[in-house]
Design a protein around this motif. Structure first.
Motif, mmCIF file in Angstrom:
data_model
loop_
_atom_site.group_PDB
_atom_site.id
_atom_site.type_symbol
_atom_site.label_atom_id
_atom_site.label_comp_id
_atom_site.label_asym_id
_atom_site.label_seq_id
_atom_site.Cartn_x
_atom_site.Cartn_y
_atom_site.Cartn_z
ATOM 1 N N TYR A 139 0.874 -1.329 0.195
ATOM 2 C CA TYR A 139 0.024 0.033 0.280
ATOM 3 C C TYR A 139 0.906 1.284 -0.117
ATOM 4 C CZ TYR A 139 -3.636 -3.372 1.733
ATOM 5 O OH TYR A 139 -4.475 -4.299 1.723
ATOM 6 N N ARG A 140 0.360 2.299 -0.783
ATOM 7 C CA ARG A 140 1.382 3.732 -0.649
ATOM 8 C C ARG A 140 0.212 4.727 -0.243
ATOM 9 N NH1 ARG A 140 5.852 4.826 -4.861
ATOM 10 N NH2 ARG A 140 6.546 3.209 -3.417
ATOM 11 N N LEU A 141 0.921 5.460 0.653
ATOM 12 C CA LEU A 141 0.198 6.514 1.359
ATOM 13 C C LEU A 141 0.424 7.780 0.686
ATOM 14 C CD1 LEU A 141 0.262 4.071 3.636
ATOM 15 C CD2 LEU A 141 -0.178 6.193 5.332
ATOM 16 N N PRO A 142 -0.194 8.808 0.867
ATOM 17 C CA PRO A 142 -0.018 10.241 0.316
ATOM 18 C C PRO A 142 1.366 10.906 0.310
ATOM 19 C CG PRO A 142 -2.337 10.263 1.184
ATOM 20 C CD PRO A 142 -1.468 9.064 1.877
ATOM 21 N N ASP A 143 1.952 10.343 1.629
ATOM 22 C CA ASP A 143 3.375 10.909 1.777
ATOM 23 C C ASP A 143 4.485 10.062 0.959
ATOM 24 O OD1 ASP A 143 3.347 8.835 3.510
ATOM 25 O OD2 ASP A 143 4.347 10.005 5.008
ATOM 26 N N THR A 144 4.095 9.131 0.295
ATOM 27 C CA THR A 144 4.936 8.149 -0.567
ATOM 28 C C THR A 144 5.445 7.144 0.428
ATOM 29 O OG1 THR A 144 6.874 9.259 -0.579
ATOM 30 C CG2 THR A 144 5.145 9.587 -2.370
ATOM 31 N N SER A 145 4.951 6.819 1.664
ATOM 32 C CA SER A 145 5.235 5.831 2.417
ATOM 33 C C SER A 145 4.624 4.516 2.039
ATOM 34 C CB SER A 145 5.233 6.112 4.124
ATOM 35 O OG SER A 145 3.727 6.422 4.460
ATOM 36 N N ASN A 146 4.926 3.308 2.576
ATOM 37 C CA ASN A 146 4.762 2.045 2.198
ATOM 38 C C ASN A 146 4.060 1.530 3.621
ATOM 39 O OD1 ASN A 146 5.362 2.332 -0.910
ATOM 40 N ND2 ASN A 146 7.328 3.067 0.344
ATOM 41 N N VAL A 147 3.188 0.599 3.343
ATOM 42 C CA VAL A 147 2.835 -0.539 4.196
ATOM 43 C C VAL A 147 2.762 -1.801 3.339
ATOM 44 C CG1 VAL A 147 0.809 -1.672 5.586
ATOM 45 C CG2 VAL A 147 1.383 0.896 5.779
ATOM 46 N N ILE A 148 3.643 -2.530 3.603
ATOM 47 C CA ILE A 148 3.687 -3.808 3.028
ATOM 48 C C ILE A 148 3.375 -5.311 3.852
ATOM 49 C CG2 ILE A 148 5.578 -5.416 1.736
ATOM 50 C CD1 ILE A 148 7.398 -2.727 1.517
ATOM 51 N N LEU A 149 2.526 -6.003 3.282
ATOM 52 C CA LEU A 149 2.156 -7.330 3.656
ATOM 53 C C LEU A 149 2.730 -8.284 3.124
ATOM 54 C CD1 LEU A 149 -1.549 -6.523 3.949
ATOM 55 C CD2 LEU A 149 0.046 -5.803 5.754
ATOM 56 N N GLN A 150 3.542 -9.365 3.860
ATOM 57 C CA GLN A 150 4.005 -10.538 3.295
ATOM 58 C C GLN A 150 3.741 -11.744 4.393
ATOM 59 O OE1 GLN A 150 7.715 -8.944 2.701
ATOM 60 N NE2 GLN A 150 8.724 -10.102 4.514
ATOM 61 N N ARG A 151 3.614 -12.866 3.986
ATOM 62 C CA ARG A 151 3.370 -14.229 4.632
ATOM 63 C C ARG A 151 4.688 -14.348 5.499
ATOM 64 N NH1 ARG A 151 -1.236 -16.120 2.155
ATOM 65 N NH2 ARG A 151 -1.294 -15.767 -0.053
ATOM 66 N N LEU A 152 4.307 -14.548 6.829
ATOM 67 C CA LEU A 152 5.457 -14.832 7.821
ATOM 68 C C LEU A 152 5.931 -16.078 7.486
ATOM 69 C CD1 LEU A 152 7.027 -14.210 10.426
ATOM 70 C CD2 LEU A 152 5.231 -15.080 11.506
ATOM 71 N N SER A 153 5.270 -17.307 7.182
ATOM 72 C CA SER A 153 5.725 -18.693 6.644
ATOM 73 C C SER A 153 6.695 -18.656 5.529
ATOM 74 C CB SER A 153 4.576 -19.489 6.582
ATOM 75 O OG SER A 153 3.613 -19.194 5.512
ATOM 76 N N THR A 154 6.628 -17.873 4.559
ATOM 77 C CA THR A 154 7.233 -17.993 3.434
ATOM 78 C C THR A 154 8.071 -16.707 3.254
ATOM 79 O OG1 THR A 154 5.587 -16.755 2.340
ATOM 80 C CG2 THR A 154 5.400 -19.219 2.056
ATOM 81 N N HIS A 155 8.134 -15.628 3.959
ATOM 82 C CA HIS A 155 8.954 -14.633 3.704
ATOM 83 C C HIS A 155 9.110 -13.734 4.960
ATOM 84 C CE1 HIS A 155 7.360 -14.884 -0.351
ATOM 85 N NE2 HIS A 155 8.333 -14.034 -0.895
#
Length: 357
Positions: A40-56
């Motif tokens: 996800y990208r927010l208006p200030d261009t920061s990011n929220v990244i979701l990834q699987r704990l089991s594989t990443h």
């Protein structure tokens, strides 16, 4: 100026699809997606990244459970990134990506990184004028009608750790973070040197009885900054209508940081906090030391049992940040200390203006 704020937060989660549903309802917008990752990208261009704990999983992470497993700090120039990375490398490994991002494990076993952030921009927001008795700023005009919330930027991240002082000292010594306030027995609030937020990270003692994992490191919550009280409540009600769990405490305002809050349980780990109206600080700020319960909140909608009887006024300046009493001590510090160490009704006449500042 070096660290501008949080450039990215990497969540390691169990149920990726449910987390995607949550954050879309919460107001984040997908920027890109693969089978194992959503950004996800927010208006200030920061990011929220979701990834699987089991594989990443994040290599070297000592964080127990799901939640944020890497915090990436955005840097304004290459020279400062290299300077801070060299400090960190004095006693631990620093891994560089092809783009120059420097990854490392901070004290407490918390993965962090330093990355150039040339696209950073502070979102421009506006709040409606406020009316009060005898003070009309909005005449013949409605307030904006908001249907839901859309977070503008990442305000701060919070971790439970066993050694709050040690983790705070690492941030100060290696990454030039500033201590803004301490909460006795609970932890330390720190601000990045290039940011004006009251704090960008809080280290919360995992030795407290309500810590998610006793004596270890775990994720607590992320603060997502929105415009104002109306957007907090519009977002909160939208989340309830969509079937997500309600906040345990409801709407409130912290005494430390002055921030409005509403914490919503999050399937990606911990809570997602809608926040607004937080104190802005620069290097003229003098760190304070709060009694834990007094500093916790000024008011809350749903009062928890431990806060029912209220708490004594108990706050002073953090040790080591104010000169010893004497002729060389600046007058504003004396007046402010007097106000901070006593109940407001006991502030001596003539000191009200300085104390308020």
């Amino acid at each position: 100026m070096t660290i501008l704020g949080i450039e990215s937060l990497v969540y390691c989660v169990d149920d990726l699809e449910r987390c995607v549903d949550f954050f879309e309802d919460y107001g984040l917008k997908i920027y890109d997606r693969t089978s194992d990752m959503v950004r996800y990208r927010l208006p200030d261009t920061s990011n929220v990244i979701l990834q699987r704990l089991s594989t990443h999983p994040i290599e070297g992470s000592e964080i127990v459970g799901i939640g944020v497993h890497e915090t990436v700090w955005g840097i304004d120039c290459q020279a400062d990134l290299d300077r801070l990375a060299a400090r960190v490398a004095a006693d631990r490994d620093v891994r560089r990506d092809p783009d120059g991002t420097a990854h490392f494990i901070a004290d407490g076993g918390i993965p962090m990184a330093l990355r150039l952030w040339p696209t950073f921009r502070m979102p421009q927001t506006s709040v409606d004028p406020v009316n009060s008795p005898g003070n009309i700023n909005r005449l013949n005009v409605h307030r904006k009608w908001i249907e839901r919330a859309y977070p503008k930027r990442l305000g701060h991240v919070v971790f439970f750790v066993a050694d709050t002082d040690g983790c705070a000292q690492f941030m100060r010594d290696r990454l030039d973070f500033r201590l803004t306030d301490t909460q006795r027995g609970f932890g330390s609030y720190l601000r990045a040197d290039g940011a004006s937020d009251h704090h960008n990270i809080f280290f919360y003692s995992s030795n407290l009885p309500f810590a998610s994992v006793q004596g270890k490191t775990s994720f607590c919550h992320t603060n997502f900054a929105v415009t104002d009280l109306d957007e907090i409540m519009a977002g909160t009600l939208y989340m309830q209508r969509r079937g997500w769990a309600k906040s345990e405490w409801g709407l409130g305002r912290h005494r430390i940081s002055s921030g409005l809050f509403n914490y919503i349980p999050c399937p990606a780990g911990g809570d997602a906090e809608y926040g607004a109206d937080v104190d802005a600080c620069d290097d003229n700020w003098v760190p304070r030391d709060f009694d834990a319960m007094f500093g916790f909140a000024q008011w809350m909608h749903d009062i928890p049992q431990f806060w029912y009887e209220g708490h004594d006024w108990s706050v002073g300046f953090a040790p080591g940040f104010v000169h010893d009493r004497g002729e060389t001590k600046p007058r504003p510090y004396l007046a402010a200390e007097k106000q901070l160490e006593a109940h407001p009704s006991e502030v001596p006449a003539g000191d009200e203006q300085v104390a308020a500042e």
